[in-house]
Design an enzyme around this catalytic site. Structure first.
Site, PDB file in Angstrom:
ATOM      1  N   LYS A   1      -0.150  -4.333  -3.304  1.00  0.00           N
ATOM      2  CA  LYS A   1      -1.491  -3.925  -2.839  1.00  0.00           C
ATOM      3  C   LYS A   1      -1.735  -2.500  -3.295  1.00  0.00           C
ATOM      4  CE  LYS A   1      -5.225  -3.753  -0.133  1.00  0.00           C
ATOM      5  NZ  LYS A   1      -6.008  -2.692  -0.735  1.00  0.00           N
TER       6      LYS A   1
ATOM      7  N   SER B   1       0.815  -1.215   0.000  1.00  0.00           N
ATOM      8  CA  SER B   1       0.000   0.000   0.000  1.00  0.00           C
ATOM      9  C   SER B   1       0.849   1.266   0.000  1.00  0.00           C
ATOM     10  CB  SER B   1      -0.985  -0.020   1.171  1.00  0.00           C
ATOM     11  OG  SER B   1      -1.892  -1.082   1.037  1.00  0.00           O
TER      12      SER B   1
END
Length: 121
Positions: free
Chosen positions: A40, A15
């Site tokens: 991600k 992320s």
């Protein structure tokens, strides 16, 4: 003159950590070391429903400043290497055997090869 930066990523980097690594890489600001990151790149919102169920919607995706989509592909390091188990911070803070000179040399070599995007202003 900028201070050399070497950033470590691995399969647990995901992320926002991938966005950060990608941004530094795209701007030729850091050499990325380690192993391929998780990948991600989706931002999701979860909504509770009256019947007790839930609805998960993808509302955005992470991309690097150059537009590289992170989802499923992650960030590829400039220098792929593994960190010996002994040197993981949670187990030892002894960095006496880490060759930081080598890492900085790799970073300088990468900066010579890297061309940051031109400014459109």
């Amino acid at each position: 003159e900028s201070i050399p930066i070497v950033l470590w990523i691995d399969e647990n980097s995901a992320s926002a950590a991938e966005v950060f690594a990608g941004a530094l890489h795209d701007q030729c600001r850091a050499t990325i070391m380690g192993t391929h990151s998780f990948g991600k790149g989706l931002i999701q919102a979860v909504y509770g429903l009256k019947n007790g169920g839930g609805l998960v919607l993808t509302v955005a995706k992470y991309v690097t400043p150059n537009g590289t989509d992170i989802q499923g592909s992650g960030i590829q390091p400039n220098l792929e290497t593994t960190l010996p188990f002994l040197y993981l911070p949670q187990f030892s803070s002894d960095t006496s055997k880490v060759d930081f000179g080598f890492m900085l040399g790799q970073q300088q070599q990468q900066q010579q090869m890297c061309a940051p995007p031109s400014s459109s202003s």
